[in-house]
Design an enzyme around this catalytic site. Sequence first.
Site, PDB file in Angstrom:
ATOM      1  N   HIS A 435      42.423  18.085 -12.093  1.00  0.00           N
ATOM      2  CA  HIS A 435      41.262  18.804 -11.534  1.00  0.00           C
ATOM      3  C   HIS A 435      40.539  17.873 -10.565  1.00  0.00           C
ATOM      4  O   HIS A 435      40.103  16.796 -10.970  1.00  0.00           O
ATOM      5  CB  HIS A 435      40.268  19.193 -12.635  1.00  0.00           C
ATOM      6  CG  HIS A 435      40.872  19.931 -13.787  1.00  0.00           C
ATOM      7  ND1 HIS A 435      40.299  19.955 -15.044  1.00  0.00           N
ATOM      8  CD2 HIS A 435      41.999  20.673 -13.881  1.00  0.00           C
ATOM      9  CE1 HIS A 435      41.034  20.687 -15.857  1.00  0.00           C
ATOM     10  NE2 HIS A 435      42.082  21.127 -15.170  1.00  0.00           N
TER      11      HIS A 435
HETATM   12  C1  LIG Z   1      49.721  20.888 -14.073  1.00  0.00           C
HETATM   13  C2  LIG Z   1      48.360  21.479 -13.813  1.00  0.00           C
HETATM   14  C3  LIG Z   1      47.711  22.163 -14.837  1.00  0.00           C
HETATM   15  C4  LIG Z   1      46.448  22.715 -14.598  1.00  0.00           C
HETATM   16  N1  LIG Z   1      45.872  23.491 -15.563  1.00  0.00           N
HETATM   17  C5  LIG Z   1      44.733  24.178 -15.276  1.00  0.00           C
HETATM   18  C6  LIG Z   1      44.225  25.136 -16.178  1.00  0.00           C
HETATM   19  O1  LIG Z   1      44.827  25.423 -17.211  1.00  0.00           O
HETATM   20  N2  LIG Z   1      43.061  25.760 -15.844  1.00  0.00           N
HETATM   21  C7  LIG Z   1      42.385  25.485 -14.693  1.00  0.00           C
HETATM   22  O2  LIG Z   1      41.310  26.049 -14.470  1.00  0.00           O
HETATM   23  N3  LIG Z   1      42.873  24.600 -13.808  1.00  0.00           N
HETATM   24  C8  LIG Z   1      44.042  23.972 -14.061  1.00  0.00           C
HETATM   25  N4  LIG Z   1      44.575  23.122 -13.128  1.00  0.00           N
HETATM   26  C9  LIG Z   1      43.837  22.916 -11.889  1.00  0.00           C
HETATM   27  C10 LIG Z   1      43.888  24.125 -10.994  1.00  0.00           C
HETATM   28  O3  LIG Z   1      45.179  24.682 -10.941  1.00  0.00           O
HETATM   29  C11 LIG Z   1      43.409  23.681  -9.601  1.00  0.00           C
HETATM   30  O4  LIG Z   1      42.093  23.199  -9.724  1.00  0.00           O
HETATM   31  C12 LIG Z   1      43.435  24.826  -8.615  1.00  0.00           C
HETATM   32  O5  LIG Z   1      44.735  25.353  -8.483  1.00  0.00           O
HETATM   33  C13 LIG Z   1      42.929  24.332  -7.260  1.00  0.00           C
HETATM   34  O6  LIG Z   1      42.925  25.425  -6.391  1.00  0.00           O
HETATM   35  P1  LIG Z   1      42.971  25.219  -4.820  1.00  0.00           P
HETATM   36  O7  LIG Z   1      43.196  26.555  -4.237  1.00  0.00           O
HETATM   37  O8  LIG Z   1      41.768  24.459  -4.414  1.00  0.00           O
HETATM   38  O9  LIG Z   1      44.189  24.241  -4.542  1.00  0.00           O
HETATM   39  P2  LIG Z   1      45.714  24.324  -4.932  1.00  0.00           P
HETATM   40  O10 LIG Z   1      45.933  25.152  -6.127  1.00  0.00           O
HETATM   41  O11 LIG Z   1      46.184  22.918  -4.952  1.00  0.00           O
HETATM   42  O12 LIG Z   1      46.373  25.090  -3.707  1.00  0.00           O
HETATM   43  C14 LIG Z   1      46.343  24.581  -2.420  1.00  0.00           C
HETATM   44  C15 LIG Z   1      47.557  25.060  -1.657  1.00  0.00           C
HETATM   45  O13 LIG Z   1      47.377  24.723  -0.300  1.00  0.00           O
HETATM   46  C16 LIG Z   1      48.585  24.258   0.237  1.00  0.00           C
HETATM   47  N5  LIG Z   1      48.286  23.370   1.356  1.00  0.00           N
HETATM   48  C17 LIG Z   1      47.625  22.185   1.325  1.00  0.00           C
HETATM   49  N6  LIG Z   1      47.530  21.660   2.549  1.00  0.00           N
HETATM   50  C18 LIG Z   1      48.161  22.523   3.376  1.00  0.00           C
HETATM   51  C19 LIG Z   1      48.409  22.506   4.770  1.00  0.00           C
HETATM   52  N7  LIG Z   1      47.993  21.510   5.544  1.00  0.00           N
HETATM   53  N8  LIG Z   1      49.090  23.557   5.293  1.00  0.00           N
HETATM   54  C20 LIG Z   1      49.519  24.572   4.521  1.00  0.00           C
HETATM   55  N9  LIG Z   1      49.309  24.622   3.182  1.00  0.00           N
HETATM   56  C21 LIG Z   1      48.625  23.609   2.621  1.00  0.00           C
HETATM   57  C22 LIG Z   1      49.243  23.548  -0.915  1.00  0.00           C
HETATM   58  O14 LIG Z   1      50.644  23.462  -0.722  1.00  0.00           O
HETATM   59  C23 LIG Z   1      48.849  24.416  -2.096  1.00  0.00           C
HETATM   60  O15 LIG Z   1      49.822  25.390  -2.365  1.00  0.00           O
HETATM   61  C24 LIG Z   1      45.822  22.548 -13.332  1.00  0.00           C
HETATM   62  C25 LIG Z   1      46.485  21.865 -12.314  1.00  0.00           C
HETATM   63  C26 LIG Z   1      47.744  21.349 -12.536  1.00  0.00           C
HETATM   64  C27 LIG Z   1      48.449  20.643 -11.424  1.00  0.00           C
END
Ligand SMILES: Cc1cc2nc3c(=O)[nH]c(=O)nc-3n(C[C@H](O)[C@H](O)[C@H](O)COP(=O)(O)OP(=O)(O)OC[C@H]3O[C@@H](n4cnc5c(N)ncnc54)[C@H](O)[C@@H]3O)c2cc1C
Length: 499
Positions: A435
Amino acid sequence: MSHLDGRGVTSDLALEADVVVVGSGPAGSAVAREATARGASVVVVEEGPWVRAGEFPLSAFDSMASHYRDLGTSTVLGRAPIPYLQGRMVGGSSPVNGAICWRMPRDVYDEWVAADPALGDALPWADLEAITDEVEQRLGVAPTDPAVAGPKNLLMARGAEALGLEHRPIRRNVRGCEGLGRCVQGCPRGFKQSVDVTLLGDAMDRGATVLSSAEARRVVLQSGRAAGVEAHAQGGGVVRVHARQAVVLAGSAVQTPVLLLRSGLGHGPVGENFQCHPGVSMAGRFREPVRMWEGATQGHEVIGLRHEGLKFEALGFDLTILAARLDGVGSDLSRAIADMAHWLEWGAAVRAEARGRVRVVFGRTVVTYAPTPRDVGLFRRGLRVLGEMMFAAGAEEVSLGVRGFAPRLTSPGALADLEKSGPKSAAAYTAAITHMFGTCRMGSDRATSVVRPDFRHHRVAALYVADSSVFPTNLGVNPQVSIVAMATLCARRALAAAS
Ligand SMILES: Cc1cc2nc3c(=O)[nH]c(=O)nc-3n(C[C@H](O)[C@H](O)[C@H](O)COP(=O)(O)OP(=O)(O)OC[C@H]3O[C@@H](n4cnc5c(N)ncnc54)[C@H](O)[C@@H]3O)c2cc1C
Ligand code: SF4
């Protein structure tokens, strides 16, 4: 609906939409859903591939290699290198996360508003609550059904109860879960209601285009205004996506500041204030087989010490990862492997006070971060409580994973010593980060924040940041639902400004 697979984009291409979103995780999918619901056309640019239910590899290594960034080997640099894990596929980390759902804690929200009262007007609590209610319905969020909890979760309830600590079945975004325990490799049966099949699916039903396997390398500016992004498709083509109304960055708290820096938008504290929840874990052996691989991946949590900055969760991952805890060679190792059905692992997540930084050094992403002595104290305290819960639940032996301290204990006595006089260096602990927050923080002061309280970049018109980069602090709880709620508000602000 339309999906454009960047692996097949071999020549240059131009696309156009009202709103261009970078990243398709919880933040990007929420923005796409809300923007299409308000009538906007949307293109989502996602670096990772599209993986459908049933396509998730069964081997842990293959899963890490194909669906996690850097094969799951990204590491923060500091006194103690700590791995940080991120999914890289359509849906971001959501298809491989633990499915744990928490609403934004009111106490954390109040801290934010106390530090910057402008956030109270910009992020009305009632709006966040209403969005969260609706999103939880859409994601099927409900407490883990005891019928699929399995021993590792039910034993945590027993241990917490014996210690008088508040605990509960974890609320998860699943429908029809059979407790196959594979959430972090991707649910093989598609029971997890990850954002790719829910929020992004809704956006695509309303016409959103998803360009997968294409990395946004640069935010394109025209007359000081964000006008689109330039993305490099895996097939070799360069895709220029023009944004008529807004560019919304949702690449995560690590990749969003990286994209800003690579675009020459280093104004303000971009990449600074990196915060997270480092987690430590402990394995315990029980006389009866507990078959850690059975049951909901993460189905029970202990929340009674959240005020101290500690939250405990049952863990579930592939046996090859649990096997990393085993010691011995030859026949000893064989015996240990044969004994694995008796072991389970639980974790403690720390609301750490340390702040790190995301930078781009010679073109590479570098995250520097070092837990403070107070944070390491919470590692020790968390492990003590984990051990006490395990023994109270009937464990015969626990494996601590702390270098420089007894590797295994057969009674709880020494756990108090671990808390009091265990190693002071973070490097002694087996930790991981999932996170992350704060690297483009939101605020009314442009010297100390990157985006305004309405998510808009302080200096660049029509440029918004929707992910947990904008969170002024970490939450102390699992963030995905809070990220979705905040990103939904971001989409509303972006479209209101454009109209
Ligand atoms: C193993 C694991 C278990 C977790 N368990 C939980 C849980 O049970 N509950 C919970 O609340 N949270 C959990 N989390 C955390 C939660 O999944 C993340 O906080 C959340 O997914 C973040 O959301 P986001 O959209 O900010 O980023 P992300 O989910 O990281 O998504 C960002 C996306 O943007 C893409 N991206 C980045 N830069 C670029 C670019 N320049 N061009 C194109 N695409 C790009 C990436 O490839 C990615 O697919 C967990 C995380 C992991 C890794
Ligand atoms: S616990 Fe298993 S069945 Fe349930 S959602 Fe996770 S992977 Fe799917």
